[in-house]
Enzyme design. Structure first.
Site, mmCIF file in Angstrom:
data_model
loop_
_atom_site.group_PDB
_atom_site.id
_atom_site.type_symbol
_atom_site.label_atom_id
_atom_site.label_comp_id
_atom_site.label_asym_id
_atom_site.label_seq_id
_atom_site.Cartn_x
_atom_site.Cartn_y
_atom_site.Cartn_z
ATOM 1 N N GLU A 29 -9.432 -1.859 5.444
ATOM 2 C CA GLU A 29 -10.022 -1.595 6.752
ATOM 3 C C GLU A 29 -11.284 -2.452 6.935
ATOM 4 O OE1 GLU A 29 -8.219 -0.039 8.682
ATOM 5 O OE2 GLU A 29 -7.721 2.012 8.117
ATOM 6 N N ASN A 39 -7.330 -3.106 14.408
ATOM 7 C CA ASN A 39 -8.711 -3.362 13.983
ATOM 8 C C ASN A 39 -8.803 -4.534 13.001
ATOM 9 O OD1 ASN A 39 -7.612 -2.329 11.672
ATOM 10 N ND2 ASN A 39 -8.893 -0.499 11.566
ATOM 11 N N HIS A 53 -7.054 -4.890 10.203
ATOM 12 C CA HIS A 53 -6.796 -4.601 8.782
ATOM 13 C C HIS A 53 -5.518 -5.288 8.307
ATOM 14 C CE1 HIS A 53 -4.389 -0.573 9.511
ATOM 15 N NE2 HIS A 53 -3.601 -1.618 9.584
ATOM 16 N N ASP A 111 0.821 -1.209 0.000
ATOM 17 C CA ASP A 111 0.000 0.000 0.000
ATOM 18 C C ASP A 111 0.857 1.263 0.000
ATOM 19 O OD1 ASP A 111 0.978 -0.335 2.578
ATOM 20 O OD2 ASP A 111 -0.978 -0.741 3.466
HETATM 21 P P1 PGA Z 1 2.437 -1.810 12.780
HETATM 22 O O1 PGA Z 1 1.283 -1.707 11.690
HETATM 23 O O2 PGA Z 1 3.362 -2.885 12.312
HETATM 24 O O3 PGA Z 1 3.079 -0.469 12.789
HETATM 25 O O4 PGA Z 1 1.764 -2.167 14.071
HETATM 26 C C1 PGA Z 1 0.709 -2.861 11.177
HETATM 27 C C2 PGA Z 1 -0.443 -2.511 10.255
HETATM 28 O O5 PGA Z 1 -1.118 -1.504 10.485
HETATM 29 O O6 PGA Z 1 -0.677 -3.276 9.313
#
Ligand code: PGA
Length: 263
Positions: free
Chosen positions: A143, A136, A138, A67
């Site tokens: 999302e 959450n 995702h 992304d």
């Molecule tokens: P993080 O993010 O590794 O910074 O916890 C993971 C994500 O949001 O996919």
């Protein structure tokens, strides 16, 4: 799902890195799907060390990132292109022209998404996809409520994700609310998926992913459909799983089986 529960984030990074190193030894021209965020950083460090020690080469590798923020150029320090260059690509013997991140500054983002899908197909598909997971549930920027069969497209970020990522932006800095992300269907097309999660803050998302129902409310639960997925998580991220001991037992049995087959 293969669920590997390890002591801490150091073990998670080493285990995850070894999966990628084995992949590259078996197929030096692999197509890797890569992720940003804090979680993969230690794994990337392990890959850099392995590359510097000549245990593995990236010169024939192609990569696709999950992304990118819509509205940021690749030269912007908060863009995911910049992150990948700084944290990984600049330290490897990789051909940067074979590293792909969705274009955050595309004039026509809808077509840029289609082009990204076509590019992945043209390279033969992703051999192994690395994932983190949001609190959450995702994956990428898919999302909750994302279509479980979605392809690369423009997505609006949730308030929770914007808040989680605000730590990377200074107070007066523009923080995008839109992204381009591979879809869940795109991720599920990868031949193998490796999801890393560490820390108690991920325990609810891991519970929903592994023991919850298949639901767009937890996009990572779609991985229950994938035939070759490994979750590499630490004790804290695994702390809410009710069948934790069983998953650990399966992993011990799997290791015995692998050792037996290797004889
Ligand atoms: P993080 O993010 O590794 O910074 O916890 C993971 C994500 O949001 O996919």
């Amino acid at each position: 799902m293969q669920i590997v529960i390890l002591k801490d984030s150091v073990e998670v990074a080493k285990y995850g890195a070894n999966i990628f190193i084995k992949q590259l030894i078996n197929k030096p021209n692999s197509v890797l799907g890569l992720a940003t965020g804090s979680t993969p950083l230690s794994l990337y460090q392990c890959l850099i060390e392995a590359n510097k020690a000549h245990h593995v080469s990236f010169k024939d590798v192609t990569t696709f990132n999950l992304d990118e923020y819509l509205g940021l150029k690749g030269s912007h320090p908060q863009s995911y292109r910049y992150f990948m260059n700084e944290k990984l690509f600049d330290h490897l013997d990789i051909n940067k022209e074979q590293t792909f991140v969705p274009s955050g500054d595309a004039l026509d983002p809808i077509n840029a998404c289609l082009d990204y899908e076509n590019m992945i197909l043209a390279k033969g598909g992703i051999d192994i996809q690395l994932l983190g997971i949001g609190r959450n549930g995702h994956i990428g920027f898919n999302e909750p409520s994302s279509c479980l069969m979605s392809r690369t497209r423009v997505k609006t970020l949730t308030k929770a994700t914007i808040e989680d990522n605000a730590r990377f932006f200074t107070l007066d800095e523009y923080q995008p609310h839109l992204s381009i992300t591979m879809g869940i269907g795109t991720i599920l097309d990868a031949k193998k998926v490796v999801l890393l999660a560490t820390g108690e803050s991920k325990s609810d998302a891991i519970l929903a992913t592994v023991e919850g129902a298949l639901t767009a409310s937890c996009p990572a639960s779609a991985l229950q459909f994938h035939q070759n997925v490994v979750l590499v998580i630490d004790d804290a991220a695994a702390s809410k799983l009710s069948n934790r001991d069983f998953y650990k037992h399966i992993e011990i049995e799997n290791q015995k089986l692998r050792a037996h087959l290797a004889q």
